[in-house]
Design an enzyme around this catalytic site. Structure first.
Site: not given
Length: 373
Positions: A260, A346, A348
């Site tokens: 990001c 993202h 994660e």
């Protein structure tokens, strides 16, 4: 459970458009840039994500607060967004592991919100008009015209540096959770989510999280096998000292992975440009194409700026590895002559799908390659 009558509240946009609803959280005022998130779950992770600093978050899912909050699902120590905007707000937490109802969570962190407004109409409006600032007020005495005037002093997100407000002030270590520490990763914190370090910890990595203003010598003293550049809030174009630091990091030839904001800083360090979007990508179901594999990924995204495709295509050392399938924006890049890659989304995924977790494995593979070189 006896339901308490909530105070009236108002949401005023910078162009004077007004929505009336009910107060949630603390009684008071909150201003910031409007940003909508389309995720059906994960409101706690959204509200505690440092990338939302300075924003009023609109949740498009019609019911928010149903399952309360639990400490293990926060992405930072407290709520980061400026305020909350929802359709239906649940004061009841229907989940046995909930620590606090969302109302108590908001009050604890002194956050102002508004419910019982037509969030569909609001989102359609800003999708048409573009991102803009707004203010929530649940103060009885505030007049609409005064709130519109107050909004004139709220800064635009474009040109705003916010990462320094959420970056850690002191370095700290997040140990491997596998019992093995085969890799040492230096994570440069622009406003990191906790789950980034967790995903690395699950892959035999010890992670040391560094303040964003750390020097290259301080980072190298840790003797890392790789660098992680985190997500974060604000406009990446104005973070010129971070551009220079990341350029120096890349020049060490140690593997680098950016997420990001980290992705945007890598791009800027290589001379690429970033752009403010009409309205950002925020949600859990954004489709991305991996150009190397030809496979699609459903991704979690939260960003209002994007790397310019023209500047990426004009740089001979940049490979565009991923593209967003809704609008063809750049979703991932790699440097052709370095073990450096980054994505705009993202992996994660807290909350969200796990389609992109392989990127952490790719980073570990790059660290193995570097060790053997």
């Amino acid at each position: 459970m006896e339901m308490i009558e909530r105070a009236n509240a108002v949401l005023v946009l910078e162009d004077g458009t007004t929505f009336h609803g009910k107060a949630i959280g603390k009684i008071g005022k909150a201003a910031g840039e409007l940003a909508f998130n389309t995720g059906m779950t994960g409101y706690q992770e959204v509200f505690t994500d440092p990338s939302y600093l300075g924003q009023l978050v609109i949740m498009t899912s019609p019911h928010i607060g149903n399952y309360g909050t639990t400490a293990s699902e926060s992405e930072s120590d407290h709520i980061q967004c400026a305020g909350i905007i929802v359709k239906k707000f649940s004061e009841v937490a229907s989940r046995d592991i909930s620590d606090l109802p969302l109302q108590d969570f908001l009050v604890r962190d002194e956050k102002v919100g508004i419910s019982d407004i037509d969030t569909r109409a609001l989102v359609r409006y800003i999708r048409s008009k573009g991102a803009m600032n707004a203010i929530i007020s649940s103060n009885e005495d505030d007049k609409i015209e005064d709130l519109v005037e107050e909004l004139k002093s709220v800064p635009s997100m474009e040109g705003l540096e916010l990462a320094s407000r959420v970056s850690t002030k002191e370095a700290y270590v997040s140990p491997s959770t596998t019992g093995k520490s085969h890799y040492k990763v230096a994570l440069l914190d622009f406003g990191t989510k906790r789950n980034i370090a967790k995903c690395l910890n699950e892959r035999d990595c010890e992670v040391k999280v560094f303040p964003m203003n750390s020097t290259l010598d301080e980072l190298l003293a840790y003797q890392p096998n790789g660098f992680m550049l985190s997500n974060g809030p604000g406009d990446p174009a104005v973070m010129t000292s971070s551009h220079q630091l990341v350029k120096e990091i890349i020049d060490t030839n140690i593997p680098v992975f950016g997420i990001c904001m980290g992705h945007q800083i890598i791009a800027a360090s290589q001379g690429l440009e970033t752009e403010k979007m009409h309205q950002g990508h925020r949600g859990l179901n954004h489709p991305v194409l991996n150009h190397r594999t030809g496979k699609g990924e459903i991704t979690s995204q939260n960003h209002g700026f994007v790397v310019s495709r023209v500047s990426a295509e004009d740089n001979e050392n940049i490979e565009i590895t991923h593209s967003h399938l809704n609008d063809n924006t750049v979703a991932g890049i790699a440097l052709k002559n370095k073990l450096v890659f980054s994505v705009q989304y993202h992996p994660e995924s807290s909350a969200g799908p796990h389609d992109s977790r392989y990127l952490f494995d790719n980073f570990v593979t790059n660290m193995d390659t570097y060790k053997q070189s």
